[in-house]
Design a protein around this motif. Sequence first.
Motif, PDB file in Angstrom:
ATOM      1  N   ASN A 119       0.864  -1.184   0.000  1.00 36.66           N
ATOM      2  CA  ASN A 119       0.000   0.000   0.000  1.00 36.66           C
ATOM      3  C   ASN A 119       0.898   1.231   0.000  1.00 36.66           C
ATOM      4  N   MET A 120       0.877   1.967  -1.116  1.00 34.66           N
ATOM      5  CA  MET A 120       1.774   3.108  -1.242  1.00 34.66           C
ATOM      6  C   MET A 120       1.345   4.293  -0.383  1.00 34.66           C
ATOM      7  N   ALA A 121       0.113   4.257   0.129  1.00 31.64           N
ATOM      8  CA  ALA A 121      -0.339   5.355   0.982  1.00 31.64           C
ATOM      9  C   ALA A 121       0.353   5.323   2.339  1.00 31.64           C
ATOM     10  N   ASN A 122       0.668   4.104   2.830  1.00 31.40           N
ATOM     11  CA  ASN A 122       1.334   4.016   4.124  1.00 31.40           C
ATOM     12  C   ASN A 122       2.639   3.224   4.089  1.00 31.40           C
ATOM     13  N   GLY A 123       2.999   2.688   2.906  1.00 27.47           N
ATOM     14  CA  GLY A 123       4.250   1.974   2.747  1.00 27.47           C
ATOM     15  C   GLY A 123       4.272   0.574   3.318  1.00 27.47           C
ATOM     16  N   ARG A 124       3.106   0.021   3.641  1.00 23.46           N
ATOM     17  CA  ARG A 124       3.062  -1.287   4.288  1.00 23.46           C
ATOM     18  C   ARG A 124       2.752  -2.407   3.298  1.00 23.46           C
ATOM     19  N   ARG A 125       3.347  -3.573   3.564  1.00 24.14           N
ATOM     20  CA  ARG A 125       2.990  -4.758   2.801  1.00 24.14           C
ATOM     21  C   ARG A 125       1.658  -5.270   3.330  1.00 24.14           C
ATOM     22  N   VAL A 126       0.687  -5.433   2.438  1.00 22.95           N
ATOM     23  CA  VAL A 126      -0.656  -5.793   2.870  1.00 22.95           C
ATOM     24  C   VAL A 126      -1.017  -7.235   2.560  1.00 22.95           C
ATOM     25  N   HIS A 127      -0.270  -7.891   1.652  1.00 22.02           N
ATOM     26  CA  HIS A 127      -0.601  -9.278   1.334  1.00 22.02           C
ATOM     27  C   HIS A 127       0.551  -9.897   0.544  1.00 22.02           C
ATOM     28  N   SER A 128       0.620 -11.228   0.570  1.00 23.27           N
ATOM     29  CA  SER A 128       1.615 -11.973  -0.194  1.00 23.27           C
ATOM     30  C   SER A 128       0.982 -13.254  -0.726  1.00 23.27           C
ATOM     31  N   ILE A 129       1.435 -13.663  -1.920  1.00 20.08           N
ATOM     32  CA  ILE A 129       0.943 -14.887  -2.545  1.00 20.08           C
ATOM     33  C   ILE A 129       2.141 -15.746  -2.937  1.00 20.08           C
ATOM     34  N   ASP A 130       2.196 -16.951  -2.396  1.00 20.36           N
ATOM     35  CA  ASP A 130       3.232 -17.907  -2.768  1.00 20.36           C
ATOM     36  C   ASP A 130       2.606 -19.040  -3.578  1.00 20.36           C
ATOM     37  N   TRP A 131       3.410 -19.597  -4.479  1.00 20.50           N
ATOM     38  CA  TRP A 131       2.967 -20.776  -5.230  1.00 20.50           C
ATOM     39  C   TRP A 131       3.413 -22.017  -4.472  1.00 20.50           C
ATOM     40  N   VAL A 132       2.450 -22.819  -4.051  1.00 18.96           N
ATOM     41  CA  VAL A 132       2.750 -24.061  -3.344  1.00 18.96           C
ATOM     42  C   VAL A 132       1.903 -25.179  -3.933  1.00 18.96           C
ATOM     43  N   ASP A 133       2.382 -26.400  -3.766  1.00 13.65           N
ATOM     44  CA  ASP A 133       1.664 -27.589  -4.216  1.00 13.65           C
ATOM     45  C   ASP A 133       1.887 -28.688  -3.176  1.00 13.65           C
ATOM     46  N   PRO A 134       0.875 -28.977  -2.361  1.00 13.47           N
ATOM     47  CA  PRO A 134       1.046 -29.984  -1.308  1.00 13.47           C
ATOM     48  C   PRO A 134       1.463 -31.351  -1.843  1.00 13.47           C
ATOM     49  N   SER A 135       1.164 -31.612  -3.125  1.00 14.70           N
ATOM     50  CA  SER A 135       1.495 -32.923  -3.693  1.00 14.70           C
ATOM     51  C   SER A 135       2.899 -32.977  -4.292  1.00 14.70           C
ATOM     52  N   ASP A 136       3.602 -31.829  -4.323  1.00 14.17           N
ATOM     53  CA  ASP A 136       4.925 -31.781  -4.932  1.00 14.17           C
ATOM     54  C   ASP A 136       5.815 -30.914  -4.059  1.00 14.17           C
ATOM     55  N   VAL A 137       6.691 -31.551  -3.313  1.00 12.90           N
ATOM     56  CA  VAL A 137       7.529 -30.809  -2.358  1.00 12.90           C
ATOM     57  C   VAL A 137       8.560 -29.932  -3.051  1.00 12.90           C
ATOM     58  N   ARG A 138       8.777 -30.133  -4.353  1.00 14.95           N
ATOM     59  CA  ARG A 138       9.738 -29.306  -5.072  1.00 14.95           C
ATOM     60  C   ARG A 138       9.212 -27.900  -5.307  1.00 14.95           C
ATOM     61  N   ILE A 139       7.898 -27.706  -5.211  1.00 12.37           N
ATOM     62  CA  ILE A 139       7.290 -26.391  -5.469  1.00 12.37           C
ATOM     63  C   ILE A 139       7.380 -25.558  -4.197  1.00 12.37           C
ATOM     64  N   TYR A 140       8.450 -24.798  -4.081  1.00 10.25           N
ATOM     65  CA  TYR A 140       8.617 -23.918  -2.934  1.00 10.25           C
ATOM     66  C   TYR A 140       9.565 -22.785  -3.331  1.00 10.25           C
ATOM     67  N   LYS A 141       9.455 -21.704  -2.625  1.00 15.86           N
ATOM     68  CA  LYS A 141      10.278 -20.512  -2.886  1.00 15.86           C
ATOM     69  C   LYS A 141      10.235 -20.119  -4.365  1.00 15.86           C
ATOM     70  N   ALA A 142       9.049 -20.138  -4.957  1.00 14.26           N
ATOM     71  CA  ALA A 142       8.893 -19.787  -6.367  1.00 14.26           C
ATOM     72  C   ALA A 142       8.991 -18.280  -6.544  1.00 14.26           C
ATOM     73  N   ARG A 143       9.722 -17.877  -7.589  1.00 17.49           N
ATOM     74  CA  ARG A 143       9.973 -16.456  -7.858  1.00 17.49           C
ATOM     75  C   ARG A 143       9.028 -15.943  -8.938  1.00 17.49           C
ATOM     76  N   VAL A 144       8.718 -14.663  -8.861  1.00 14.81           N
ATOM     77  CA  VAL A 144       7.811 -14.032  -9.830  1.00 14.81           C
ATOM     78  C   VAL A 144       8.626 -13.352 -10.924  1.00 14.81           C
ATOM     79  N   HIS A 145       8.255 -13.631 -12.185  1.00 11.33           N
ATOM     80  CA  HIS A 145       8.965 -13.064 -13.337  1.00 11.33           C
ATOM     81  C   HIS A 145       8.167 -11.975 -14.056  1.00 11.33           C
TER      82      HIS A 145
END
Length: 473
Positions: free
Chosen positions: A190-216
């Motif tokens: 939120n640029m009005a107060n400079g705070r991080r308001v939410h985050s979205i990670d890509w996860v897959d409970p059936s595949d342990v390799r899906i973690y720490k995914a980066r956004v391009h």
Amino acid sequence: MNGLNPAAAAGDRIKLNVGGKLFETTVSTLRSGGPDCLLYALSNRSGHDPVFIDRDPEIFSVLLSLLRSNRLPSTAKRFSNQELIDEALYFGIESQLRSSLAPSRINGIDASLFTTVKPSSDAVVSDFNAVESDGSLWAAHGGQITVYDWNLSHTATSRTHFDFINSVRRIQSDIAAIGSLQGSGLHFYNMANGRRVHSIDWVDPSDVRIYKARVHAISDSIDSVFASYDCYHGENCVLMIDKSTMEISSEIGRMPGNSAKYMVPTKLTCISDLGLLVGSSITSGAFGYSGYIRLWDPRTRDVVWETFEPGSGRSSRFGDSLADVDVDLDELALFKICSKSGDLAMADLRKLTDDPWLYLKEKNSSLRGVGRKDGRSFAIHRYRKQAFVGRDGELEVWSRVEENGVEMIVDEEMYRRNYMDKVEDSERGVIKKIEGGGDRLFVTREDVEGIEVWQSCYNSGIASASSRGCSLW
């Protein structure tokens, strides 16, 4: 305000005392700012004694002239834009001032470098988002986000939890979505107060390799945000996120990432008119460029069309694969620039076939074969019926040709190519990104501080900072 006189005639004269200076004008002039402005209320005031307003009389004189003629007088150049804006806000006529300060419709043939916007720290901009509706600018530099308004005035800077930001996009009036290749997840600030308001990670409970995914790459529509993620082993996908709930609504286009054909999309564009999402990825190496363009239907998550150009073998032009691609949202067309020939090609998004490309012929005979050589760096952006192309440091425009005011039919000679820059402009560095917003064109160059602002000349408004002499007065 007491003693309102709704029956005041539009032609009646009225006197105002602004900062000790007497002004006389008509009721119709004061009311031209609209019923919500302060001056409209003053026009209804009964009595003949001038009403006193404790503001700067010299700036008020400029604004009164604007109301009379819908343009700024030459005396406006004595004041900064911010001084004019502050007074216009007080009197409630910001929209009229904004219209007078806005550049004319961007025309690449007569556009020139207007100014360079430089953040106060970490001034090399890693990514930016120009907002088409108002020309505001959201820039990522280092681990910070800086916002500039329609007047290119600084409005906010926020430091994020990242040291470096690779992708930034404004998704709501005060909300920026960001991603970094140095850290995982899509994050909303939120640029009005400079705070991080939410985050979205890509996860897959059936595949342990899906973690720490980066956004391009990040794109958005009215109700959704789209972000392309990849994991360190290469597997990737696009997540569609609901803006109202900030929850993941679907996973699109999951790919293994083990070849150029299945790399993570590094560009995303949502085509709301067709209900499609366009993703593309382009790589370059010792054997040249290779890349793909892929269209998904987000509702079904199906691929509706795709093309892969490896640079050799089966390609729409043997060995001449795409070097960059962009989407024309107004004309619903794809544009690409070829890596070997430097040719520009377009395809109708409503008539996609195995080989839908129309390769534009150089109509300007003086430029045929100029500026084309193997191994160049390319950038392309389609905006306002023009294709803006960067070739290393050179900036050019391909404009639609009109004959007797009528646009030519779609054929290979429907565009004319011209250089926008001068030799000294092209020597500033390799063009990294081009994007349009409002009636301006924004350009960044590799390892060069700031964002260049290009615009066409116009007759009123702020003084030009261009070395090319685009005089505004």
